[in-house]
Every structure is written in C-alpha cells, then in structure tokens.
Scaffold this motif. Structure first.
Motif, short mmCIF file in Angstrom:
data_model
loop_
_atom_site.label_atom_id
_atom_site.label_comp_id
_atom_site.label_asym_id
_atom_site.label_seq_id
_atom_site.Cartn_x
_atom_site.Cartn_y
_atom_site.Cartn_z
N PRO A 207 0.82 -1.20 0.00
CA PRO A 207 0.00 0.00 0.00
C PRO A 207 0.86 1.26 0.00
CG PRO A 207 -0.03 -1.02 2.16
CD PRO A 207 0.73 -1.94 1.25
N ARG A 208 0.50 2.19 -0.86
CA ARG A 208 1.17 3.49 -0.88
C ARG A 208 0.25 4.48 -0.19
NH1 ARG A 208 3.32 5.73 -6.50
NH2 ARG A 208 2.01 7.37 -5.72
N VAL A 209 0.72 5.01 0.93
CA VAL A 209 -0.06 5.94 1.72
C VAL A 209 0.53 7.33 1.55
CG1 VAL A 209 -0.83 6.53 4.05
CG2 VAL A 209 -0.61 4.11 3.38
N ASP A 210 -0.30 8.28 1.15
CA ASP A 210 0.17 9.65 1.02
C ASP A 210 0.60 10.18 2.39
OD1 ASP A 210 -0.22 9.92 -1.72
OD2 ASP A 210 -2.28 10.61 -1.48
N PRO A 211 1.77 10.79 2.47
CA PRO A 211 2.21 11.36 3.74
C PRO A 211 1.27 12.46 4.21
CG PRO A 211 4.05 11.11 2.24
CD PRO A 211 2.81 10.86 1.43
N SER A 212 1.14 12.56 5.50
CA SER A 212 0.31 13.58 6.12
C SER A 212 0.84 14.97 5.78
CB SER A 212 0.32 13.40 7.65
OG SER A 212 -0.26 14.50 8.28
N THR A 213 -0.05 15.92 5.66
CA THR A 213 0.36 17.31 5.41
C THR A 213 0.50 18.10 6.70
OG1 THR A 213 -1.93 18.00 5.15
CG2 THR A 213 -0.74 17.32 3.14
N THR A 214 0.29 17.44 7.83
CA THR A 214 0.34 18.16 9.12
C THR A 214 1.20 17.47 10.17
OG1 THR A 214 -1.68 17.07 9.87
CG2 THR A 214 -1.93 19.21 8.76
N SER A 215 1.96 16.48 9.78
CA SER A 215 2.75 15.72 10.75
C SER A 215 3.99 16.48 11.18
CB SER A 215 3.14 14.36 10.17
OG SER A 215 3.91 14.54 9.00
N GLY A 216 4.58 16.02 12.26
CA GLY A 216 5.85 16.56 12.73
C GLY A 216 6.99 16.08 11.86
#
Length: 176
Positions: free
Chosen positions: A10-19
C-alpha cells in the motif's frame, strides 16, 4: 506475461500536518512503496529488462540496489554493524546488485529488500533525528539520523524516476 506473486504494497500519502520525524518516515515509506508498485505485475524477465544501451539499469537491479543502500546506511553507518557486508556486490563486480542474471529472482530480491527495510526501522526507532551514527562511512564523515532519512528519500526519489522510465519501456505503464 504478468504475475502477481508479490502482494501489493500500500502506498499511503504522507500527512500534510505531521511533525518532522513522522513526515520523514512517511515520505521514506511512500518512496519505498512507489518502487514496489513499479515492479508489480511483471515477471522476472520483464524485471531484468535493461533501460537503454549502454546502461545496465533494470527494475530487478534497482530493488537489489535499494536493499544494499538500506543495509549500508542503517546497519553500517547508523548502527555500526561492521559484519553487515554487501548482499550482492562483490570485489569483482561492485555493481552486482544492478547486474541481475537469469538465476536472480524478484521473489528473493523483494524478500531481502523488505527484510532490510524492517531492520532499518528497528535500528532507527530508538534514535532521535539528531543522534549520530556510530558506524564508519567510506568518506570518514559522521551522519545523524535526519541526514540519513533525507538521503534515503533522495535516493529512492532518484531511482523511482528511473523506475518510471523502465516500467514505461517494458509495458507502457505510467503514473506516479
């Protein structure tokens, strides 16, 4: 001829609000999954298809190469595992990872690559981003975990560009 021997990653888009750390790990995992997706549905012969003369680049070789890169940066440089030698490369052929033969299989390369990724995660987990690796790099320089993560993202991104072109050459498939 295609095959579905290896389960889809699975390719999960990285969060736009993570640390910062979470973002680095998510982007690295995204790029790892991207390379796997470029290999999905192809048989070993297709995965050995060379890019264009005089290059020896091929998808199977890229997977093997990234197993070597994961091992080098996380085992040897971060953790100082001196006994962690090369997986594929030899004194006679330092690019043996890229030079896949008819005997080399994606099943083996994929399993080896995934094992190196799992070990890399284990080795990185207890470290902070500013922690320095305890191993030796051929340049004699010291690297912190942040630099290693950034370099790994760069390495995958560059090779995923190669993988895009290779996959399009093999069967016309395009995409990100």
């Amino acid at each position: 001829m295609t095959t579905e021997r290896i389960a889809s990653v699975p390719r999960v888009d990285p969060s736009t609000t993570s640390g910062e750390r979470e973002a680095l790990e998510q982007w690295l995992d995204f790029h790892r999954a991207t390379l796997a997706s470029k290999c999905e549905g192809l048989d070993d012969a297709q995965l050995r298809t060379l890019s264009a003369p005089p290059s020896d680049l091929n998808l199977l070789g890229l997977v093997r190469h990234m197993a070597e890169v994961e091992r080098g940066w996380f085992r040897r440089v971060l953790a100082g595992e001196k006994e962690a030698g090369w997986i594929y490369s030899t004194a006679e052929d330092s690019d043996r990872d890229i030079h896949a033969t008819d005997e080399d299989t994606y099943e083996e390369a994929y399993a080896t690559w995934q094992a190196e990724i799992a070990h890399a995660r284990t080795l990185a987990a207890p470290h902070g981003l500013d922690d320095l690796g305890v191993g030796e790099h051929r340049t004699g320089r010291t690297f912190n975990l942040r630099w290693i993560y950034l370099h790994m993202i760069e390495e995958y991104a560059r090779h995923n560009g190669h993988a895009d072109l290779l996959r399009e050459r093999i069967d016309g498939a395009t995409g990100d």
